[in-house]
Design a protein around this motif. Structure first.
Motif, short mmCIF file in Angstrom:
data_model
loop_
_atom_site.label_atom_id
_atom_site.label_comp_id
_atom_site.label_asym_id
_atom_site.label_seq_id
_atom_site.Cartn_x
_atom_site.Cartn_y
_atom_site.Cartn_z
N TRP A 133 0.78 -1.16 0.03
CA TRP A 133 -0.04 0.02 -0.01
C TRP A 133 0.91 1.43 0.07
O TRP A 133 0.47 2.31 -0.73
N ALA A 134 1.84 1.30 0.99
CA ALA A 134 2.54 2.45 1.04
C ALA A 134 3.65 2.70 -0.27
O ALA A 134 3.72 3.70 -1.00
N LEU A 135 4.19 1.50 -0.98
CA LEU A 135 4.75 1.36 -2.23
C LEU A 135 3.85 2.00 -3.59
O LEU A 135 4.58 2.77 -4.19
N TRP A 136 2.52 1.64 -3.34
CA TRP A 136 1.51 2.27 -4.40
C TRP A 136 1.54 3.72 -4.19
O TRP A 136 1.24 4.38 -5.20
N HIS A 137 1.65 4.41 -3.07
CA HIS A 137 1.61 5.80 -2.94
C HIS A 137 3.03 6.32 -2.79
O HIS A 137 3.06 7.61 -2.59
N VAL A 138 3.96 5.86 -3.38
CA VAL A 138 5.30 6.24 -3.53
C VAL A 138 5.74 6.11 -5.17
O VAL A 138 5.98 6.99 -5.73
N ARG A 139 5.79 4.80 -5.78
CA ARG A 139 5.88 4.82 -7.08
C ARG A 139 4.96 3.64 -7.43
O ARG A 139 5.39 2.26 -7.06
N PRO A 140 3.90 3.98 -7.93
CA PRO A 140 2.88 2.81 -8.05
C PRO A 140 3.59 1.64 -9.10
O PRO A 140 3.01 0.68 -8.66
N TYR A 141 4.16 2.19 -10.15
CA TYR A 141 4.36 0.90 -11.20
C TYR A 141 5.42 -0.09 -10.52
O TYR A 141 5.57 -1.17 -11.00
N MET A 142 6.16 0.28 -9.45
CA MET A 142 7.03 -0.47 -8.82
C MET A 142 6.22 -1.68 -8.10
O MET A 142 6.67 -2.87 -8.08
N VAL A 143 5.05 -1.74 -7.63
CA VAL A 143 4.33 -2.59 -7.00
C VAL A 143 4.17 -3.73 -8.16
O VAL A 143 4.20 -5.10 -7.58
N PHE A 144 3.96 -3.42 -9.39
CA PHE A 144 3.62 -4.30 -10.37
C PHE A 144 5.23 -5.00 -10.73
O PHE A 144 5.37 -6.42 -11.19
N MET A 145 6.38 -4.47 -10.53
CA MET A 145 7.57 -4.93 -10.76
C MET A 145 7.93 -5.82 -9.88
O MET A 145 8.47 -6.66 -9.90
N CYS A 146 7.36 -5.53 -8.63
CA CYS A 146 7.77 -6.70 -7.43
C CYS A 146 6.54 -7.71 -7.72
O CYS A 146 7.12 -8.87 -6.73
N MET A 147 5.46 -7.72 -8.20
CA MET A 147 4.48 -8.85 -8.10
C MET A 147 4.92 -10.11 -8.44
O MET A 147 4.57 -11.13 -7.86
N LEU A 148 5.65 -10.34 -9.51
CA LEU A 148 6.11 -11.76 -9.99
C LEU A 148 6.99 -12.21 -8.96
O LEU A 148 6.71 -13.45 -8.40
N PRO A 149 7.81 -11.62 -8.41
CA PRO A 149 8.86 -12.24 -7.25
C PRO A 149 8.05 -12.67 -6.15
O PRO A 149 8.07 -13.63 -5.55
N LEU A 150 6.95 -11.57 -5.82
CA LEU A 150 6.18 -11.98 -4.55
C LEU A 150 5.24 -13.31 -4.94
O LEU A 150 5.02 -14.02 -4.02
N LEU A 151 4.67 -13.21 -6.04
CA LEU A 151 4.08 -14.69 -6.34
C LEU A 151 4.86 -15.96 -6.35
O LEU A 151 4.28 -16.83 -5.77
N ILE A 152 6.08 -15.91 -6.69
CA ILE A 152 6.86 -16.83 -6.62
C ILE A 152 7.22 -17.29 -5.14
O ILE A 152 7.19 -18.60 -4.59
N GLY A 153 7.26 -16.23 -4.33
CA GLY A 153 7.61 -16.55 -2.90
C GLY A 153 6.48 -16.96 -2.29
O GLY A 153 6.51 -18.00 -1.46
N VAL A 154 5.36 -16.68 -2.52
CA VAL A 154 4.08 -17.25 -2.11
C VAL A 154 3.67 -18.60 -2.42
O VAL A 154 3.52 -19.64 -1.83
#
Length: 428
Positions: free
Chosen positions: A202-223
């Protein structure tokens, strides 16, 4: 003015407390002097370099200060609340840093750039602690991880962009923290870690929103916690399967986060925005016919490796070459660390590469100004440097010494890398 100095002292004290809380006692005793020095250096740079006018650099910092004052005006009329783009359009994509600055300014009773910088410096130093723990998590030994902590603390570009009211420190902290949690989940899944991602994203979305999507694939792999080692073929299959899924989601999500991300990407890749950003001494114009995806090779080179040693430009650009030369050295060792990690745990390597590679390509398609990319690639440098720490380690990613039986380790379990079976009898 007195309150401003009190906030600086409190930030320094909080740094000491957090270091001791997050690191084992022997490591914390070594880290505290280093990080207090890094904290002080940022305040000195703020006073003597940025705010004194000695280095004509920035602009965003002064703009953020003015927007923070606008938030305070809204608070005075409507009470404390989160001010969104609907109330103040200028807070879009930078709401979290602005609210932090606004709160500090409110406490001080007026503009307080030194106190705001102290908060940014605190966050930057805490990021060094996160980088240390992340390096241990991916298999670096204590010596290499501590070296990386020191380098991160004094990386010139990172120091410059965390010595005033910039948002780059917020962005780097949130990105590295999210990826660190993803990696930790890959090692040992815990629901509390997934829940911790919610406020961070949520905080990252309100700092640089596109960074949330850059992190999404690694987060999915982690989960997902992929169990077996991934072959090159399986990596390609994974990427091929993910692309149509993203296309489908984009078609369904017309007004949601994916649409907002696409709008940001389209705006950054548009020809008129790139030409506007190219104005100034550090601008770069490519012969791409107005197509952001053309000349991708040269754009990647400039995104990752500029400013080059032979380039002319402003004083800030020349100073940036020092940071870039250090980045070249980190990149060289990162390739060696990636080779070691490929042999021992390809899942961890995948987590890192799924952020570094798409992020580099995304920035390359919006490449138009070396000064902007110099700031934007800070998270890429941070994540890539984790591979450098693996290269520096006297033990392999399996956590064993180069020769002989496992050595006795005094680090706490939180600092110790997990044991992985090596495919070789001897590790480098």
């Amino acid at each position: 003015m007195m309150v401003e100095y009190v906030i600086v002292v409190v930030a320094a004290m909080l740094l000491v407390v957090m270091v001791h809380a997050c690191l084992a006692a022997p490591t914390a005793r070594r880290a505290v002097p280093v990080l207090l020095a890094a904290f002080a250096v940022r305040l000195v740079v703020h006073v003597l370099v940025i705010r004194s006018g000695g280095l004509e650099y920035g602009g965003d910092n002064f703009g953020y200060e003015m927007r923070a004052l606008q938030i305070i005006e809204l608070w005075r009329h409507e009470g404390f609340h989160f001010v969104g783009p609907g109330e103040l359009s200028s807070v879009a994509s930078v709401a979290v840093p602005l609210h932090v600055f606004a709160f500090v300014i409110y406490l001080c009773g007026g503009p307080a750039p030194l106190a705001c910088t102290a908060v940014v410096a605190l966050l930057a130093c805490l990021l060094c602690v996160v980088v240390y723990r992340f390096a241990r998590l991916v298999g670096a030994d204590e010596r290499a991880a501590f070296r990386l902590l020191v380098i991160t603390a004094f990386l010139p570009g990172f120091v410059l962009h965390t010595s005033d009211m910039f948002k780059d420190g917020f962005n780097a902290f949130l990105v590295v923290a999210c990826l660190g949690i993803a990696t930790s989940n890959l090692k040992r899944f815990a629901l509390r870690k997934v829940l911790a991602l919610v406020p961070l994203l949520w905080a990252l979305w309100h700092v640089r929103p596109y960074m949330v999507f850059m992190c999404m694939l690694p987060l999915l792999i982690g989960v997902a916690r992929i169990k077996r080692a991934l072959s090159p073929r399986s990596l390609v299959v994974f990427a091929v399967l993910m692309l149509p899924l993203l296309v489908v989601l984009q078609g369904v999500d017309q007004d949601g986060p994916l649409a907002a991300m696409q709008d940001q990407l389209d705006r950054g890749q548009s020809e008129h925005v790139r030409l506007a950003n190219a104005e100034g001494g550090s601008g770069v114009i490519f012969d791409d016919g107005g197509n952001a995806w053309s000349a991708l090779g040269p754009k990647l080179l400039y995104t990752l490796l500029s400013p080059f040693p032979w380039m002319g430009g402003s004083v800030a650009l020349q100073l940036g070459k020092v940071d870039t030369l250090l980045w070249y050295w980190l990149l060289f060792h990162a390739f060696q660390g990636a080779r070691r990690l490929w042999r021992h745990d390809r899942r961890l390597l995948l987590i890192l590469l799924l952020f570094v590679v798409p992020g580099s390509i995304a920035y390359a398609t919006t490449m138009s100004n070396i000064g902007l990319v110099f700031r934007q690639r800070i998270p890429i440098v941070m994540v890539t440097s984790l591979l450098s720490a693996i290269s520096w380690s006297r033990t392999g990613p399996c956590g064993r010494p180069a020769v002989g039986p496992p050595a006795h380790r005094t680090a706490s379990p939180a600092d110790s890398p997990p044991k992985l079976r090596s495919s070789h009898g001897i590790t480098r």
